[in-house]
Design a protein around this motif. Sequence first.
Motif, PDB file in Angstrom:
ATOM      1  N   TRP A   1       0.838  -1.203   0.000  1.00 43.98           N
ATOM      2  CA  TRP A   1       0.000   0.000   0.000  1.00 43.98           C
ATOM      3  C   TRP A   1       0.873   1.254   0.000  1.00 43.98           C
ATOM      4  N   ALA A   2       1.921   1.264   0.813  1.00 49.06           N
ATOM      5  CA  ALA A   2       2.836   2.402   0.852  1.00 49.06           C
ATOM      6  C   ALA A   2       3.559   2.561  -0.480  1.00 49.06           C
ATOM      7  N   PHE A   3       3.965   1.440  -1.073  1.00 49.11           N
ATOM      8  CA  PHE A   3       4.647   1.497  -2.374  1.00 49.11           C
ATOM      9  C   PHE A   3       3.753   2.122  -3.440  1.00 49.11           C
ATOM     10  N   HIS A   4       2.505   1.703  -3.500  1.00 50.64           N
ATOM     11  CA  HIS A   4       1.603   2.216  -4.537  1.00 50.64           C
ATOM     12  C   HIS A   4       1.195   3.666  -4.300  1.00 50.64           C
ATOM     13  N   ARG A   5       1.341   4.142  -3.080  1.00 51.53           N
ATOM     14  CA  ARG A   5       1.124   5.568  -2.839  1.00 51.53           C
ATOM     15  C   ARG A   5       2.304   6.385  -3.363  1.00 51.53           C
ATOM     16  N   ALA A   6       3.487   5.780  -3.399  1.00 53.15           N
ATOM     17  CA  ALA A   6       4.704   6.494  -3.799  1.00 53.15           C
ATOM     18  C   ALA A   6       5.011   6.361  -5.284  1.00 53.15           C
ATOM     19  N   VAL A   7       4.572   5.265  -5.904  1.00 50.23           N
ATOM     20  CA  VAL A   7       4.957   4.964  -7.289  1.00 50.23           C
ATOM     21  C   VAL A   7       3.704   4.749  -8.129  1.00 50.23           C
ATOM     22  N   ARG A   8       3.585   5.517  -9.182  1.00 53.00           N
ATOM     23  CA  ARG A   8       2.494   5.337 -10.154  1.00 53.00           C
ATOM     24  C   ARG A   8       3.106   5.269 -11.546  1.00 53.00           C
ATOM     25  N   HIS A   9       2.705   4.287 -12.308  1.00 55.05           N
ATOM     26  CA  HIS A   9       3.181   4.144 -13.679  1.00 55.05           C
ATOM     27  C   HIS A   9       2.146   3.322 -14.446  1.00 55.05           C
ATOM     28  N   PRO A  10       1.902   3.629 -15.727  1.00 55.27           N
ATOM     29  CA  PRO A  10       0.866   2.897 -16.481  1.00 55.27           C
ATOM     30  C   PRO A  10       1.084   1.389 -16.545  1.00 55.27           C
ATOM     31  N   VAL A  11       2.311   0.928 -16.439  1.00 54.90           N
ATOM     32  CA  VAL A  11       2.595  -0.503 -16.518  1.00 54.90           C
ATOM     33  C   VAL A  11       2.297  -1.207 -15.196  1.00 54.90           C
ATOM     34  N   ILE A  12       2.372  -0.489 -14.090  1.00 53.70           N
ATOM     35  CA  ILE A  12       2.188  -1.078 -12.764  1.00 53.70           C
ATOM     36  C   ILE A  12       0.700  -1.046 -12.398  1.00 53.70           C
ATOM     37  N   VAL A  13       0.116  -2.225 -12.187  1.00 59.12           N
ATOM     38  CA  VAL A  13      -1.292  -2.289 -11.799  1.00 59.12           C
ATOM     39  C   VAL A  13      -1.409  -1.753 -10.369  1.00 59.12           C
ATOM     40  N   PRO A  14      -2.195  -0.688 -10.154  1.00 59.46           N
ATOM     41  CA  PRO A  14      -2.184  -0.020  -8.859  1.00 59.46           C
ATOM     42  C   PRO A  14      -3.135  -0.635  -7.832  1.00 59.46           C
ATOM     43  N   GLN A  15      -2.801  -0.467  -6.567  1.00 60.63           N
ATOM     44  CA  GLN A  15      -3.754  -0.692  -5.493  1.00 60.63           C
ATOM     45  C   GLN A  15      -4.443   0.650  -5.251  1.00 60.63           C
ATOM     46  N   ILE A  16      -5.745   0.705  -5.484  1.00 59.85           N
ATOM     47  CA  ILE A  16      -6.411   2.007  -5.442  1.00 59.85           C
ATOM     48  C   ILE A  16      -7.340   2.193  -4.252  1.00 59.85           C
ATOM     49  N   HIS A  17      -7.618   1.104  -3.519  1.00 59.10           N
ATOM     50  CA  HIS A  17      -8.473   1.244  -2.332  1.00 59.10           C
ATOM     51  C   HIS A  17      -8.204   0.066  -1.411  1.00 59.10           C
ATOM     52  N   ARG A  18      -8.407   0.278  -0.117  1.00 52.47           N
ATOM     53  CA  ARG A  18      -8.355  -0.839   0.831  1.00 52.47           C
ATOM     54  C   ARG A  18      -9.428  -0.658   1.897  1.00 52.47           C
ATOM     55  N   PHE A  19      -9.820  -1.784   2.476  1.00 50.04           N
ATOM     56  CA  PHE A  19     -10.849  -1.734   3.516  1.00 50.04           C
ATOM     57  C   PHE A  19     -10.508  -2.728   4.619  1.00 50.04           C
ATOM     58  N   ALA A  20     -11.060  -2.483   5.779  1.00 50.07           N
ATOM     59  CA  ALA A  20     -10.810  -3.323   6.945  1.00 50.07           C
ATOM     60  C   ALA A  20     -11.686  -4.573   6.904  1.00 50.07           C
ATOM     61  N   VAL A  21     -11.168  -5.650   7.513  1.00 46.45           N
ATOM     62  CA  VAL A  21     -11.917  -6.910   7.639  1.00 46.45           C
ATOM     63  C   VAL A  21     -12.131  -7.147   9.128  1.00 46.45           C
ATOM     64  N   ARG A  22     -13.376  -6.992   9.574  1.00 47.53           N
ATOM     65  CA  ARG A  22     -13.667  -7.019  11.011  1.00 47.53           C
ATOM     66  C   ARG A  22     -13.340  -8.362  11.648  1.00 47.53           C
ATOM     67  N   GLU A  23     -13.652  -9.449  10.965  1.00 48.58           N
ATOM     68  CA  GLU A  23     -13.476 -10.777  11.564  1.00 48.58           C
ATOM     69  C   GLU A  23     -12.012 -11.077  11.878  1.00 48.58           C
ATOM     70  N   SER A  24     -11.111 -10.691  10.978  1.00 48.14           N
ATOM     71  CA  SER A  24      -9.691 -11.018  11.144  1.00 48.14           C
ATOM     72  C   SER A  24      -8.866  -9.879  11.726  1.00 48.14           C
ATOM     73  N   GLY A  25      -9.390  -8.665  11.639  1.00 48.36           N
ATOM     74  CA  GLY A  25      -8.613  -7.513  12.062  1.00 48.36           C
ATOM     75  C   GLY A  25      -7.548  -7.116  11.066  1.00 48.36           C
TER      76      GLY A  25
END
Length: 263
Positions: free
Chosen positions: A67-91
């Motif tokens: 997540w930190a990497f994709h916030r720092a690096v953007r490039h058309p070839v790199i498939v980005p992580q654009i959102h994340r969410f919490a999972v209550r059951e596992s934390g």
Amino acid sequence: MTPHPLLGVREVVVVESYLRTAGEVFRVFREQDSGCVSYGVLLPEGERWFVKEAVTERAQRSLDRAWAFHRAVRHPVIVPQIHRFAVRESGRTATVMPWCRGEPLYGVTARSRFRALPVPRVLHALDRILDAHLAVEAAGHVAVDLYDGAFLFDFEADDLRLIDLDEYRPGPFVLTEARLPGSRRFMAPEEWQRGSVIDNRTTVHVLARTVRLLLDAGDDERAWRGTAAQLAVVERGTRADPRERFSGVRELAAAWRAATSAG
């Protein structure tokens, strides 16, 4: 306006159950060395997404790093992580990425098919890998655990994308473990030495190995399809002593492109 079911959600109880209410789960990847479970999801509007869930603590550390990497690096070839969410059951968390067509070149069939392509098409794919890593280097990051499973190639569109760069991290850094994660076929010697410095010259090595392995007709590396000048660039980039390699991705890319344009 109704929030997007994947990009607007902040927390779910159980990932797979939630995804099946949001749309059609058309692929599930359960047996992953990363400790993650991943899903291909088709939403009713026709959008396809890739969702990766951490199911172990090690996987969660990797997803946090990614997540930190994709916030720092953007490039058309790199498939980005654009959102994340919490999972209550596992934390833990899950991340959302665009679904991209293609086959990872880790598979023998896909890799053999790629190696059988005309050389100009292979060179175009290699140039995309190098160009993406110019952006990685410019952002102050180094490649870790880059191997052919990270190369997603769409044979119909003749398009290569980079996926699963979860171990990339800011550099240089000193290796405090016995070794870094990765494939022996791609890794530099210093990635196996506790106390060694991992920096741009390490990235040079893995990229030069990428070129060597993808521009060869087979895994035994006895059928080089490039020129002697290109092979000389590869050989310098993979020298055991990091000081004898190119100083960074920019210098490697310049040398490779000069050798390639010379024909």
